[in-house]
Write an enzyme that holds these catalytic residues in place. Structure first.
Site, short mmCIF file in Angstrom:
data_model
loop_
_atom_site.label_atom_id
_atom_site.label_comp_id
_atom_site.label_asym_id
_atom_site.label_seq_id
_atom_site.Cartn_x
_atom_site.Cartn_y
_atom_site.Cartn_z
CE LYS A 78 -7.29 -1.97 -0.54
NZ LYS A 78 -6.70 -1.90 0.65
CB SER A 153 -6.62 1.78 2.09
OG SER A 153 -6.22 0.43 2.16
CB SER A 177 -6.40 -1.22 4.80
OG SER A 177 -5.88 0.18 4.77
N1 GLN Z 1 -4.38 3.62 7.41
C1 GLN Z 1 -3.36 2.87 7.59
C2 GLN Z 1 -2.28 3.74 6.48
O1 GLN Z 1 -2.60 4.57 6.03
C3 GLN Z 1 -3.29 1.39 7.12
C4 GLN Z 1 -3.57 1.18 5.62
C5 GLN Z 1 -3.85 0.11 5.27
O2 GLN Z 1 -3.93 -1.16 6.13
N2 GLN Z 1 -3.42 -0.31 4.03
O3 GLN Z 1 -1.29 3.24 6.22
#
Ligand code: GLN
Length: 485
Positions: A78, A153, A177
């Site tokens: 990532k 994400s 994410s």
């Molecule tokens: N979708 C969640 C957010 O927008 C989780 C993001 C993540 O785990 N990095 O914060």
């Protein structure tokens, strides 16, 4: 042999038996990226030269006989995880020209294991989002249906694994994410216990919640990557000395294991086919000798509020560093004074969701509101942690859906942040509690994968991996592949 159909485990066997070299394996994945990524858009940076160099080094290690299970295995990373000398944008325009000057601890560990890095995977800006649509660079398509999002994400990481463009990947999970994109793309994703994996060299979203973890095609593959990146690190004082996992425990049967099913996770509005898939999984677990027990987690209804108050507060603090002075994009040549350098750099460099969270978090941390929002959220967070402690005295792990819906279409939730936040409803509690969780494929509906989540006690990854492994061995969901390949 189609090298793009392998798992890490099979590829390792093939490398050991000299059926192919790491260079050949790596070339096969680089070729898949060339062929598929122009339509999937999983990668922001492809590291062709570096990957081939690492592959040759891995082949030399095989020749001398000191290979680990990850030697010569091509992975995607990532983009928010730093690799020395490689661009690291975190999906943000503000870091468009930023090149990492050191390795994240997980990267130095993987380098020691001999893994090969194919490239940096697309993500929502600074990991804020559930669809990867918040990336400043490109929209990653779901390999199962290119009109749909891969989740987020870590959408690039999940799509790359699902499409056969790598054997495994690293993602980061602050509120889901890793698990949510794993569910949307039909792969395995693990959110380790807070403190198992070092965050040094991960660009921070919310430091009290962030964890780096693996995405892969099988539970054992994910376990192997997790093992390689785990461990105490002097550079991240929140890591703990818990020792290695015993991966031989992962293959043990699950007779007598108590699996709790929290009824609060079966909310109105969830896709009925997901409910059906979880019901069938419960039956499967019973066949395998596990005991299913209904449990109660009544504070679950506050998890999303606690999560978004915590995240926005920490975001406003963590992202203050992107000020146009120290990192990346700077508007200094058009600004009239220092204040304008700050405001213009941030105005031009940051996306809408990031700005929204910085503004919300600045508000929740401001005098007069701090107690009312931030402190209150931390108190409820403590209560949620205690609730998990209580339930883990009754059961060994928890079984829930990973998401209330399958992969949604581009744009479907983009203009409605609250709708987007709701996609994390089942995944944020594990981050709030600091506990571990895994998502594995457990069915399909309308041609799209369904994920189930197994959560476990802090530092008891062995149990969730074992339960997931037993299920995986008795089903074939993980062997299905999207047509794109
Ligand atoms: N979708 C969640 C957010 O927008 C989780 C993001 C993540 O785990 N990095 O914060």
């Amino acid at each position: 042999m189609d090298l793009n159909q392998l798992t890490i485990t099979l590829a390792h066997d093939g490398l050991l038996k000299k059926e192919f070299s790491s260079r050949e394996l790596t070339q096969a994945y680089l070729a898949a990226i060339k062929r598929l990524d122009p339509s999937i858009h999983a990668f922001i940076t492809v590291m062709e030269e570096g990957a081939l160099r690492q592959a040759d080094a891995a082949d030399a290690v095989f020749a001398s006989g000191e290979a680990t299970e990850l030697t010569g295995i091509p992975l995607a990373i990532k983009d928010n995880i730093l690799i020395d000398g490689i661009a690291a944008t975190s999906g943000s325009k503000v870091l468009e020209n930023y090149v990492a000057t050191y390795d994240a601890t997980v990267i130095s560990r993987l380098k020691k294991s001999g893994a090969v890095f194919l490239g940096k995977a697309n993500q929502d800006e600074f990991a804020m989002g559930s669809s990867t649509e918040n990336s400043a660079y490109e929209k990653t398509a779901n390999p199962w249906d290119p009109s749909r999002v891969p989740g987020g994400s870590s959408g690039g990481s999940a799509a790359a694994v699902a499409a056969g463009m790598c054997l495994g990947a690293l993602g980061s999970d602050t509120g889901g994410s890793i698990r949510q994109p794993a569910a949307f793309c039909g792969v395995v994703g693990v959110k380790p216990t807070y403190g198992r994996v070092s965050r040094y060299g991960l660009s921070a979203l919310a430091s009290s919640l962030d964890q780096i973890g693996p995405l892969a095609k099988t539970v054992m593959d994910a376990a192997r990557v997790l093992q390689a990146i785990s461990g105490q690190d002097g550079r991240d004082p929140t890591t703990q000395a818990v020792g290695d996992m015993n991966l031989s425990k992962v293959t043990q049967d699950i007779r007598g294991i108590k699996i709790g099913v929290p009824k609060e996770y079966f909310i109105e509005g969830m896709d009925p086919d997901i409910k059906k898939a979880i019901d069938q999984a419960m039956e499967k677990f019973q066949e395998l000798g596990a005991e299913i027990q209904e449990v109660q987690l009544p504070l679950t209804k506050y998890a999303l509020a606690v999560y978004y108050l915590t995240v926005t507060s920490e975001v406003s603090a963590n992202l203050a560093r992107y000020d146009g002075i120290r990192y990346g994009l700077s508007a200094h040549d058009t600004a009239k004074n220092l204040a304008e350098v700050y405001s213009r750099s941030r105005e031009q460099g940051l996306g809408a969701e990031t700005k929204r969270r910085i503004i919300l978090g600045t508000y929740t941390l401001s005098a007069g509101y701090y107690d009312q929002y931030y402190v209150k959220a931390q108190k409820v967070r403590q209560m949620i942690m205690q609730e998990f402690d209580r339930v883990f005295r009754q059961v060994d792990c928890l079984l829930t859906p990973t998401t209330p819906s399958v992969a949604f279409s581009f744009g479907e939730k983009f203009s409605d942040p609250l709708m987007m936040y709701l996609s994390d409803i089942y995944t944020v509690p594990a981050n709030i509690g600091g506990i571990c969780g895994i998502s594995i494929p457990c069915g399909f509906t309308r041609g799209l994968p369904i994920g189930m989540q197994i959560m476990g006690k802090s530092f008891d990854e062995e149990t969730i991996l074992r339960v997931a492994y037993a299920y995986e061995q008795s089903t074939d969901w993980h062997t299905r592949q999207p047509k794109v390949r």
